[in-house]
Scaffold this active site. Structure first.
Site, mmCIF file in Angstrom:
data_model
loop_
_atom_site.group_PDB
_atom_site.id
_atom_site.type_symbol
_atom_site.label_atom_id
_atom_site.label_comp_id
_atom_site.label_asym_id
_atom_site.label_seq_id
_atom_site.Cartn_x
_atom_site.Cartn_y
_atom_site.Cartn_z
ATOM 1 N N THR A 90 0.860 -1.179 0.000
ATOM 2 C CA THR A 90 0.000 0.000 0.000
ATOM 3 C C THR A 90 0.900 1.234 0.000
ATOM 4 O OG1 THR A 90 -1.798 -1.115 1.170
ATOM 5 C CG2 THR A 90 -1.758 1.291 1.261
ATOM 6 N N LYS A 110 -7.535 1.594 -2.905
ATOM 7 C CA LYS A 110 -7.176 1.171 -1.544
ATOM 8 C C LYS A 110 -7.358 2.330 -0.567
ATOM 9 C CE LYS A 110 -5.566 -1.268 1.860
ATOM 10 N NZ LYS A 110 -4.270 -1.954 1.895
ATOM 11 N N LYS A 124 0.150 5.137 8.627
ATOM 12 C CA LYS A 124 0.897 5.277 7.377
ATOM 13 C C LYS A 124 -0.054 5.387 6.208
ATOM 14 C CE LYS A 124 2.076 1.949 4.909
ATOM 15 N NZ LYS A 124 1.615 1.277 3.668
#
Length: 295
Positions: free
Chosen positions: A104, A179, A247
């Site tokens: 990701t 995502k 993150k």
């Protein structure tokens, strides 16, 4: 199967994903920054000798002769560290091979990889995954991909090994953007569920009975079904870590600045996760948001 695969990154997700590929009959060479993890992977999965499996000392070595190279590391900088330079995979990948990044990351990095790899004759797909460690272990991940449709179509069988759903979302970078949508939804759902369970406890309701009822209706969610019981018990030593969620949300909020979207709830939940980190819960599961409500 004739395709040779290199798998870079044997963390909580990559470890079982690579195992599914080996068990599906692919010839596999793995690399992990911590050598002992790669050795553990070989011991766990490469035991029957039915297919070829080995570990490499560098990403470059792993990618030699590979038809497809898969990445599943930590963040943008981690991806760059295993892709670029004399020890990176690009310096070894052959013309016509494919690089799939399951990390990701930012959509900007996906576009960067695509641009750089083109000079090497290498195709790129950005393919972040959702489903957590359990999804990886059960081969039931969801993969959101960006890139060329012909490239995507050529790797269907590989993706099938560890996913229950994979879909091309558009041009390069669109997998990462999808995502981000996923993480926005999760942030809001977990905060809502935390407040709901907190309210139920304060109202002296049987939390388990409440969840049993409302999980069959419009309030149902994956988080409710899989995390409500442990949330009520204050158990968070498992699952997707708060550090990793922050993150991801940092990527989301930076992208929102670029595209002009307004994400007030996401920004607020990100701050809440910062409080969980300050309380020593950086490695707790994301459901630990509920731990803030009795403060």
């Amino acid at each position: 199967m004739t395709q040779k695969i290199a798998f870079i990154g044997l963390g909580a997700m990559g470890f079982p994903m690579a195992g599914h590929l080996l068990r599906s009959g692919y010839e596999l060479k793995v690399y992990n920054r911590t050598t002992s993890t790669a050795e553990k992977w070989l011991k766990q999965y490469a035991t029957d000798g039915a297919v070829s499996a080995s570990m490499a000392k560098t990403p470059h070595e792993a990618a030699i002769d590979a038809d497809v190279v898969l990445l599943c590391v930590g963040n943008d900088d981690d991806v760059r560290s295993v892709v670029y330079g004399q020890d990176g995979v690009l310096s070894a990948m052959k013309h016509g091979s494919t690089l799939i990044d399951h990390t990701t990351t930012s959509a900007e990095l996906a576009r960067e990889l695509h641009k750089v790899a083109k000079d090497y004759g290498v195709d790129v797909l950005d393919g972040p995954v959702s489903g957590g460690q359990a999804g990886a272990e059960n081969g039931a991940l969801t993969v959101m991909l960006g890139g060329d449709s012909d490239v995507y179509n050529s790797v269907h069988e590989i993706l099938n090994c560890y996913s229950q759903k994979h879909q091309l979302m558009g041009e390069i970078g669109k997998g990462q953007l999808t995502k981000m949508v996923n993480q926005i939804c999760i942030a809001g759902v977990v905060q809502g569920l935390s407040e709901a369970l907190h309210f139920a406890q304060k109202a002296e309701l049987d939390s388990q009975a409440v969840v049993d009822v409302i999980s069959k209706g419009a309030a149902a969610s994956w988080q409710m079904v899989n995390r409500s019981e442990t949330m009520v018990k204050g158990q968070f030593d498992f699952g997707f870590a708060v550090d990793w969620m922050r993150k991801d949300l940092d990527i989301v909020l930076n992208e929102a600045k670029r595209n002009g979207s307004s994400l007030p709830i996401t920004a607020l939940v990100d701050q809440f996760y910062g409080q969980v980190q300050a309380n020593g819960g950086g490695r707790w599961d994301t459901s630990s948001l509920i731990s803030l409500l009795d403060k």
